[in-house]
Design a protein around this motif. Structure first.
Motif, PDB file in Angstrom:
ATOM      1  N   SER A 163      21.038  42.132  45.681  1.00  0.00           N
ATOM      2  CA  SER A 163      20.199  42.224  46.874  1.00  0.00           C
ATOM      3  C   SER A 163      18.814  42.759  46.528  1.00  0.00           C
ATOM      4  CB  SER A 163      20.858  43.123  47.895  1.00  0.00           C
ATOM      5  OG  SER A 163      20.956  44.427  47.357  1.00  0.00           O
ATOM      6  N   GLN A 164      18.745  43.578  45.496  1.00  0.00           N
ATOM      7  CA  GLN A 164      17.449  44.131  45.134  1.00  0.00           C
ATOM      8  C   GLN A 164      16.685  43.234  44.176  1.00  0.00           C
ATOM      9  OE1 GLN A 164      18.109  48.234  44.127  1.00  0.00           O
ATOM     10  NE2 GLN A 164      18.359  48.673  46.293  1.00  0.00           N
ATOM     11  N   LEU A 165      17.434  42.508  43.370  1.00  0.00           N
ATOM     12  CA  LEU A 165      16.757  41.539  42.504  1.00  0.00           C
ATOM     13  C   LEU A 165      15.982  40.539  43.348  1.00  0.00           C
ATOM     14  CD1 LEU A 165      19.408  40.680  39.802  1.00  0.00           C
ATOM     15  CD2 LEU A 165      17.140  41.613  39.413  1.00  0.00           C
ATOM     16  N   ASP A 166      16.517  40.256  44.518  1.00  0.00           N
ATOM     17  CA  ASP A 166      15.923  39.330  45.449  1.00  0.00           C
ATOM     18  C   ASP A 166      14.491  39.720  45.829  1.00  0.00           C
ATOM     19  OD1 ASP A 166      16.478  37.020  46.756  1.00  0.00           O
ATOM     20  OD2 ASP A 166      17.038  37.992  48.638  1.00  0.00           O
ATOM     21  N   ARG A 167      14.157  41.018  45.717  1.00  0.00           N
ATOM     22  CA  ARG A 167      12.807  41.467  46.107  1.00  0.00           C
ATOM     23  C   ARG A 167      11.736  40.986  45.139  1.00  0.00           C
ATOM     24  NH1 ARG A 167      14.500  46.293  49.028  1.00  0.00           N
ATOM     25  NH2 ARG A 167      16.127  45.330  50.268  1.00  0.00           N
ATOM     26  N   PHE A 168      12.171  40.648  43.933  1.00  0.00           N
ATOM     27  CA  PHE A 168      11.191  40.152  42.962  1.00  0.00           C
ATOM     28  C   PHE A 168      10.995  38.654  43.180  1.00  0.00           C
ATOM     29  CE2 PHE A 168      12.748  43.958  40.858  1.00  0.00           C
ATOM     30  CZ  PHE A 168      11.564  44.535  40.451  1.00  0.00           C
ATOM     31  N   LEU A 169       9.756  38.235  43.326  1.00  0.00           N
ATOM     32  CA  LEU A 169       9.513  36.809  43.518  1.00  0.00           C
ATOM     33  C   LEU A 169       9.931  36.021  42.281  1.00  0.00           C
ATOM     34  CD1 LEU A 169       8.300  34.497  45.206  1.00  0.00           C
ATOM     35  CD2 LEU A 169       6.108  34.962  44.126  1.00  0.00           C
ATOM     36  N   MET A 170       9.605  36.579  41.132  1.00  0.00           N
ATOM     37  CA  MET A 170       9.944  35.854  39.898  1.00  0.00           C
ATOM     38  C   MET A 170      10.517  36.803  38.875  1.00  0.00           C
ATOM     39  SD  MET A 170       6.887  33.286  38.960  1.00  0.00           S
ATOM     40  CE  MET A 170       6.151  32.187  40.163  1.00  0.00           C
ATOM     41  N   ARG A 171      11.399  36.272  38.074  1.00  0.00           N
ATOM     42  CA  ARG A 171      11.822  36.998  36.891  1.00  0.00           C
ATOM     43  C   ARG A 171      11.504  36.099  35.702  1.00  0.00           C
ATOM     44  NH1 ARG A 171      17.988  37.542  35.361  1.00  0.00           N
ATOM     45  NH2 ARG A 171      17.510  35.384  34.865  1.00  0.00           N
ATOM     46  N   ILE A 172      10.765  36.639  34.764  1.00  0.00           N
ATOM     47  CA  ILE A 172      10.469  35.826  33.583  1.00  0.00           C
ATOM     48  C   ILE A 172      10.904  36.580  32.339  1.00  0.00           C
ATOM     49  CG2 ILE A 172       8.506  34.651  34.645  1.00  0.00           C
ATOM     50  CD1 ILE A 172       6.661  36.472  33.034  1.00  0.00           C
ATOM     51  N   SER A 173      11.136  35.839  31.282  1.00  0.00           N
ATOM     52  CA  SER A 173      11.368  36.510  30.012  1.00  0.00           C
ATOM     53  C   SER A 173      10.420  35.886  28.998  1.00  0.00           C
ATOM     54  CB  SER A 173      12.820  36.396  29.589  1.00  0.00           C
ATOM     55  OG  SER A 173      13.200  35.059  29.574  1.00  0.00           O
ATOM     56  N   LEU A 174      10.040  36.662  28.031  1.00  0.00           N
ATOM     57  CA  LEU A 174       8.984  36.199  27.121  1.00  0.00           C
ATOM     58  C   LEU A 174       9.539  35.464  25.915  1.00  0.00           C
ATOM     59  CD1 LEU A 174       6.751  39.355  27.303  1.00  0.00           C
ATOM     60  CD2 LEU A 174       6.310  37.142  28.347  1.00  0.00           C
ATOM     61  N   GLY A 175      10.623  35.979  25.354  1.00  0.00           N
ATOM     62  CA  GLY A 175      11.178  35.344  24.164  1.00  0.00           C
ATOM     63  C   GLY A 175      10.371  35.683  22.937  1.00  0.00           C
ATOM     64  N   TYR A 176      10.932  35.321  21.807  1.00  0.00           N
ATOM     65  CA  TYR A 176      10.241  35.621  20.551  1.00  0.00           C
ATOM     66  C   TYR A 176       9.051  34.692  20.378  1.00  0.00           C
ATOM     67  CZ  TYR A 176      14.377  38.323  19.550  1.00  0.00           C
ATOM     68  OH  TYR A 176      15.367  39.235  19.609  1.00  0.00           O
ATOM     69  N   PRO A 177       7.999  35.127  19.712  1.00  0.00           N
ATOM     70  CA  PRO A 177       6.849  34.243  19.501  1.00  0.00           C
ATOM     71  C   PRO A 177       7.171  33.155  18.483  1.00  0.00           C
ATOM     72  CG  PRO A 177       6.513  36.345  18.393  1.00  0.00           C
ATOM     73  CD  PRO A 177       7.786  36.471  19.155  1.00  0.00           C
ATOM     74  N   ASP A 178       6.402  32.067  18.527  1.00  0.00           N
ATOM     75  CA  ASP A 178       6.593  31.028  17.511  1.00  0.00           C
ATOM     76  C   ASP A 178       5.979  31.485  16.193  1.00  0.00           C
ATOM     77  OD1 ASP A 178       3.749  30.213  17.473  1.00  0.00           O
ATOM     78  OD2 ASP A 178       4.189  29.627  19.539  1.00  0.00           O
ATOM     79  N   THR A 179       6.215  30.690  15.163  1.00  0.00           N
ATOM     80  CA  THR A 179       5.824  31.126  13.818  1.00  0.00           C
ATOM     81  C   THR A 179       4.333  31.402  13.715  1.00  0.00           C
ATOM     82  OG1 THR A 179       7.508  29.606  13.095  1.00  0.00           O
ATOM     83  CG2 THR A 179       6.145  30.571  11.373  1.00  0.00           C
ATOM     84  N   LYS A 180       3.520  30.478  14.303  1.00  0.00           N
ATOM     85  CA  LYS A 180       2.092  30.622  14.157  1.00  0.00           C
ATOM     86  C   LYS A 180       1.613  31.904  14.841  1.00  0.00           C
ATOM     87  CE  LYS A 180      -2.353  28.587  15.145  1.00  0.00           C
ATOM     88  NZ  LYS A 180      -2.801  29.820  15.856  1.00  0.00           N
ATOM     89  N   SER A 181       2.124  32.110  16.075  1.00  0.00           N
ATOM     90  CA  SER A 181       1.698  33.301  16.799  1.00  0.00           C
ATOM     91  C   SER A 181       2.125  34.564  16.075  1.00  0.00           C
ATOM     92  CB  SER A 181       2.315  33.316  18.192  1.00  0.00           C
ATOM     93  OG  SER A 181       2.104  32.093  18.822  1.00  0.00           O
ATOM     94  N   GLU A 182       3.340  34.502  15.510  1.00  0.00           N
ATOM     95  CA  GLU A 182       3.830  35.706  14.858  1.00  0.00           C
ATOM     96  C   GLU A 182       3.022  36.003  13.597  1.00  0.00           C
ATOM     97  OE1 GLU A 182       8.055  35.943  14.689  1.00  0.00           O
ATOM     98  OE2 GLU A 182       7.878  38.108  14.862  1.00  0.00           O
ATOM     99  N   THR A 183       2.615  34.925  12.897  1.00  0.00           N
ATOM    100  CA  THR A 183       1.758  35.108  11.714  1.00  0.00           C
ATOM    101  C   THR A 183       0.472  35.813  12.123  1.00  0.00           C
ATOM    102  OG1 THR A 183       2.610  32.980  11.014  1.00  0.00           O
ATOM    103  CG2 THR A 183       0.833  33.910   9.697  1.00  0.00           C
ATOM    104  N   ASP A 184      -0.130  35.277  13.226  1.00  0.00           N
ATOM    105  CA  ASP A 184      -1.369  35.892  13.726  1.00  0.00           C
ATOM    106  C   ASP A 184      -1.146  37.349  14.081  1.00  0.00           C
ATOM    107  OD1 ASP A 184      -2.566  33.508  13.375  1.00  0.00           O
ATOM    108  OD2 ASP A 184      -2.581  32.920  15.494  1.00  0.00           O
ATOM    109  N   LEU A 185       0.010  37.584  14.705  1.00  0.00           N
ATOM    110  CA  LEU A 185       0.326  38.932  15.152  1.00  0.00           C
ATOM    111  C   LEU A 185       0.389  39.881  13.958  1.00  0.00           C
ATOM    112  CD1 LEU A 185       0.958  39.923  17.989  1.00  0.00           C
ATOM    113  CD2 LEU A 185       3.373  39.823  17.419  1.00  0.00           C
TER     114      LEU A 185
END
Lengths: 309, 657
Positions: A163-185
């Protein structure tokens, strides 16, 4: 302000955040559309993938007055809402505003706090006002909560009830970055310290303008029919323990309007619904074998069951 | 059509179904072809795993030439039954080797449907039918997988649920066609049959060991349903082939054929129906001795009281007869018959001849000689055995005076030889003896293992009389069955599993299922069809039946159309831009990009532009214009015209290809 100008600013915002959160444009776009639709956002993922970075970056580029609370299990509701203290000079009780009195509240690791504290926060989110000692304090608009949480299998957590999760319009998850982004990171391109140097790309007025513009995005009969089919199918097709609530339906519509606006359109097409449906619906549904609903499950058992002509 | 590569997943389903429907053929295929098939599989799997999908054309050509010459060497033809099937199987595996495109896959799947049917050339039992039904499901599943859209999730192994469903839906249609469609007279399979491939069963000649090898066979020879009373077990002599010629080694039939003279029968009469398994020979088996042979159409009852069919029995044959077990035949013997039935090769088996001469000189009459020979068998150490020692030279001498171990043909053959040497007319009768009652169903099964040989001797004013020397050696063979007569160490069936009561009733259940299958499915012919239709009060007429089926199938299509294709039409596509957009999707459907029902315009455009990158902008424009007309509620004639122009342009571009 003209809509095209707003579209440009939105794009600039997304690009700006992308400089600190690498390779996650889709998620950033979802987060911005969530806030543009005046909804609260829940970011769920494992520690260290950039949840807090995203939340901080958003507050920075929106130029909003922002408070951050780190939830713990000994946190009390008054730690969020505020407390009345006796003024010794005037012998009056004076209300000291808690961190919730801001435009943007970042509640880190919300599922580490106890249910009592969670519900105090969530109530404020829904009502956009807090009541303490018989006095009601209205929260100044815009008011958003960006909460982050670790997946529930992590120890020492109190899962948010449905019932409380319902208050959030969206739930997103980020996940691990791809190889290129992680290299940059690793090469220090998107380091966390750079969050402080982000430019403000949207003003409070811009945001209010976007929010009111989104409400004028057209949703015609065919889209309403499509939404109805999604809602009714989720209740009747036997793949879900409970279907989507009317509130979820409204949320889906608003999110789709926001997404259409992100896409620089003034009308909603089915793809807008598809783009946001996982973020809007997954956390509001429980599959009929009592497990969490994944994006694939939602696609296979709901979206692909509904035809479009 | 442009080449559309099938995914590896669909390929595995194809591969699995091919192996599945080929499995029953394994024991008809020559050994080298198995090695050949193995090689193709290895080459193909290797090609898949090292991601180099194309196999050079020359390898395929070389392998084709090799396979064809192999078949020519093996069978010296390409289109006999076995040769044809070897060719088909080998070619399908070669096709599998080069299968890469959608078209290859579809062709392979279609050919597999044909391969399924070929299994019935060898085996038509119910278990085979059930097995092949599963095969059809597997092939249907391959069809579904081949036609699956590229964006569906195909990583998981999927059970063929949908394929099973649609195959089951087709089942009633199949049954209706089976019942109503005009039956084709004669064996359905008019392929040249290789006569080399004999079926197991009695052969037209008998030599030592020729029946003994049948004792190991559990194959059914025929099944009998008695109407009313059954004869006793020791009366169950199923008369088959009468062998009057002997060349010192082999007993064979005399080819002379005269209709049977009148004969006298007495005792209780037994009515029964026999369902005879095909044995590729002409003779029919009957309980010794049938009385109403004239009622059997297409058969002949000759002067040896032997029932034969006019044609070779190449498919299941059902016939009804009445028999009485007491009879008097040929009270008078013609000179020709007397000479024929006392003839023995000169200088053969001298010891036996001497023994017979001695018996003749010490006996008063023929009956006494018979008695003495039987007593000799009983008193001396003769054994009933499945594995008698190999005999050479004068085999009857060897058997009678040294080895003394033999199966029924040894006893029957030697007995007849002794009789003839003593001047008594005698002949060998080959057939079956006994039978096992199926407790679950009211019929008796006679197996190849029940094959038997006995003797007939002619006595003055008595006629031909049955004498079974095996009954003297091993009474339990006649009273019971082969299993009881044989020493346990010799009997391959004497194992716990075979005698386990549960397994035994299981075996009987399967056999009774097969019996019903034979009766209602395999032997369903024009006559039965007529009978069936008469029962429901209709007169069967082939052309009416075909007309009715045509109407039936058209109706079925109409219903199908109404519920599936038509469903789409019911939706409101009355608006002009919707019609235009449908035209647009159809343009891509011709290029194998089909819009799925749940797909929206933007998703479809993404898929289309992935296939046609150079059309990306056009596709995007059309999609945007359609979306505006569909969802923005703007009544814009100009936009509609633009959409029409754009789609027309796209059409010309796609047509040029």
């Amino acid at each position: 302000m003209r809509n095209s100008e707003l579209h440009q600013k939105i794009n600039a915002t997304i690009n700006e955040i992308s400089t600190v959160l690498l390779g996650k444009k889709a998620q950033i776009k979802l987060a911005i559309s969530c806030l543009s639709a005046n909804g609260h956002l829940l970011i769920e993922d494992y520690p260290g993938v950039g949840k807090t970075t995203l939340a901080e970056a958003i507050s920075k580029v929106l130029g909003l007055d922002y408070n951050r609370i780190q939830c713990t299990n000994d946190m009390m509701p008054s730690d969020i809402i505020g407390v009345s203290i006796l003024n010794q000079k005037s012998s009056e009780l004076i209300f000291n505003q808690g961190p919730i009195f801001s435009n943007l509240l970042l509640a880190d690791e919300i599922n580490r706090s106890t249910p009592k504290t969670q519900s105090a926060l969530l109530e404020a989110m829904e009502e956009r006002q807090v009541t303490t000692e018989g006095k009601t304090h209205t929260l100044e608009a815009p008011f958003f909560v960006i909460a982050t949480q670790n997946p529930l299998e992590q120890s020492g957590t109190f899962p948010l009830p449905e019932s409380q999760l319902d208050r959030f319009l969206m739930r997103i998850s980020l996940g691990y970055p791809d190889t290129k982004s992680e290299t940059d990171l690793l090469n220090g391109v998107g380091s966390r310290t750079k969050v402080e140097q982000l430019k403000q790309t949207l003003s409070k007025q811009d945001l209010m303008a976007i929010q009111s513009a989104i409400q004028t995005v057209k949703v015609n009969d065919k889209i309403v029919q499509y939404l109805l089919q999604i809602l009714q199918s989720s209740r009747n097709n036997g793949h879900f323990k409970t279907g989507l609530s009317p509130r979820a339906g409204i949320a889906l519509k608003q999110a789709a309007q926001a997404w259409a606006f992100m896409e620089a359109r003034d009308y909603v097409v089915p793809q807008d619904i598809i783009a946001v449906v996982e973020a809007v619906c997954c956390h509001r549904l429980v599959s009929n074998d009592f497990s969490f609903v994944s994006g694939d499950y939602l696609q296979d058992n709901l979206i692909k069951q509904i035809s479009i002509d | 059509m442009k080449t559309k590569v099938i995914n590896t997943h669909a390929f595995y389903y194809l591969f699995a179904s091919l192996v599945f429907v080929c499995l029953p053929h394994l024991n008809h295929l020559p050994l080298w072809s198995l090695a050949f098939i193995g090689t193709t599989i290895v080459i193909k799997l290797r090609a898949i795993y090292i991601e180099k999908l194309t196999i050079p054309k020359w390898i395929v050509v070389l392998m084709t030439i090799g396979a064809v010459s192999g078949i020519l060497l093996e069978y010296s033809q390409l289109f006999g039954r076995n040769a044809g099937i070897t060719l088909l199987v080998v070619m399908l595996f070669l096709k599998l080797l080069e299968t890469q495109t959608y078209r290859d896959g579809m062709l392979l799947a279609c050919m597999m449907c044909f391969l399924v049917i070929t299994n019935f050339l060898f085996e038509q039992r119910i278990l085979m039918a059930a097995y092949l039904f599963i095969g059809v499901i597997a092939i249907t599943h391959s069809f579904i997988k081949l036609n699956e859209l590229p964006n569906t999730n195909t990583k998981k192994l999927e059970w063929p649920v949908y394929a099973t469903k649609i195959t089951l839906f087709a089942l009633p249609v199949m049954v209706i066609f089976f019942i109503v469609f005009p039956r084709i007279p004669g064996p359905l399979w008019k392929l040249p049959i290789d006569h080399k491939a004999a079926r197991s069963g009695l052969s037209e000649t008998m030599r030592f060991g020729s029946i003994g090898y049948l004792a190991l066979s559990n194959e059914p020879a025929f099944r009998v349903e008695f109407k009313g009373e059954r004869p006793k077990q020791n009366e169950l002599y199923w008369r088959g082939i009468i062998m009057e010629e002997f060349d010192g080694d082999i007993w064979s039939e005399n080819k002379a054929n005269v209709p049977a003279p009148n004969y006298i029968t007495s005792g209780p009469s037994y009515e029964y129906t026999i369902t005879l398994e095909p044995h590729n020979k002409k003779w029919l088996f009957a309980l010794d001795l049938p009385t109403n042979t004239s009622t059997l159409a297409g058969s002949q009852f000759n002067h040896r009281y032997q029932l034969t069919n006019t044609e070779d029995i190449e498919k299941l044959k059902r016939y009804s007869l009445t028999s009485q077990t007491n009879y008097i035949i040929d009270r008078e013997l013609s000179d020709v018959s007397r000479i024929r039935n006392t003839r023995i090769p000169i200088n053969s088996n001298p010891r036996a001849v001497a023994f017979a001469k001695e018996l003749r000189s010490t006996s008063k009459n023929d009956l006494e000689i018979i008695q003495k020979v039987l007593t000799h068998f009983r008193q001396e150490e003769f054994y009933y055995s499945l594995r008698p020692p190999q005999l050479v030279g004068d085999k009857i001498d060897e058997f009678l005076f040294s080895s003394r171990k033999g199966f029924c043909e040894h006893y029957a053959g030697s007995f007849v030889f002794l009789m003839r040497a003593a001047g008594i007319p005698a002949r060998v009768v080959a057939g079956y003896q006994g039978g096992e009652q199926n407790a679950l169903s009211d019929y008796m099964i006679v197996k190849q293992a029940d094959a038997h040989a006995w003797a007939e001797v002619w006595l003055p004013s008595v006629g031909w009389r049955r004498v079974d020397p095996t009954a003297i050696i091993s009474p339990s063979r006649i009273e019971g069955n082969v299993d009881e007569a044989l020493d346990n160490s010799e009997n391959p069936r004497f194992t716990l599993a075979y005698n386990n009561p549960a397994l035994k009733s299981m075996r009987l259940l399967i056999d009774s299922m097969n019996h019903n299958w034979n009766q209602w499915v395999i032997s369903y012919d024009r006559k039965k069809q007529d009978q069936l239709f008469k029962k429901i009060g209709l007169k069967y007429n082939a052309s009416n039946a075909v007309t009715a089926l045509t109407i039936f199938i058209s109706l079925l299509f109409l219903i199908f159309y109404y519920f599936t294709v038509n469903k789409k039409d019911k939706k409101n596509i009355s608006e002009k831009h919707q019609k235009l957009y449908e035209k647009f999707t159809l343009l891509f459907a011709n290029q194998a990009i089909v819009k799925v029902e749940h797909e929206n315009a933007i998703q479809f455009s993404a898929r289309a532009s992935e296939k046609f990158p150079y059309l990306k902008n056009q596709i995007a424009t059309i999609t945007e214009q359609y979306n505006m007309l569909e969802y923005a509620n703007k009544d814009q004639h100009k936009l509609l015209d633009k959409l029409k122009n754009n789609i027309d342009k796209l059409e010309t571009v796609l047509e040029k290809k």
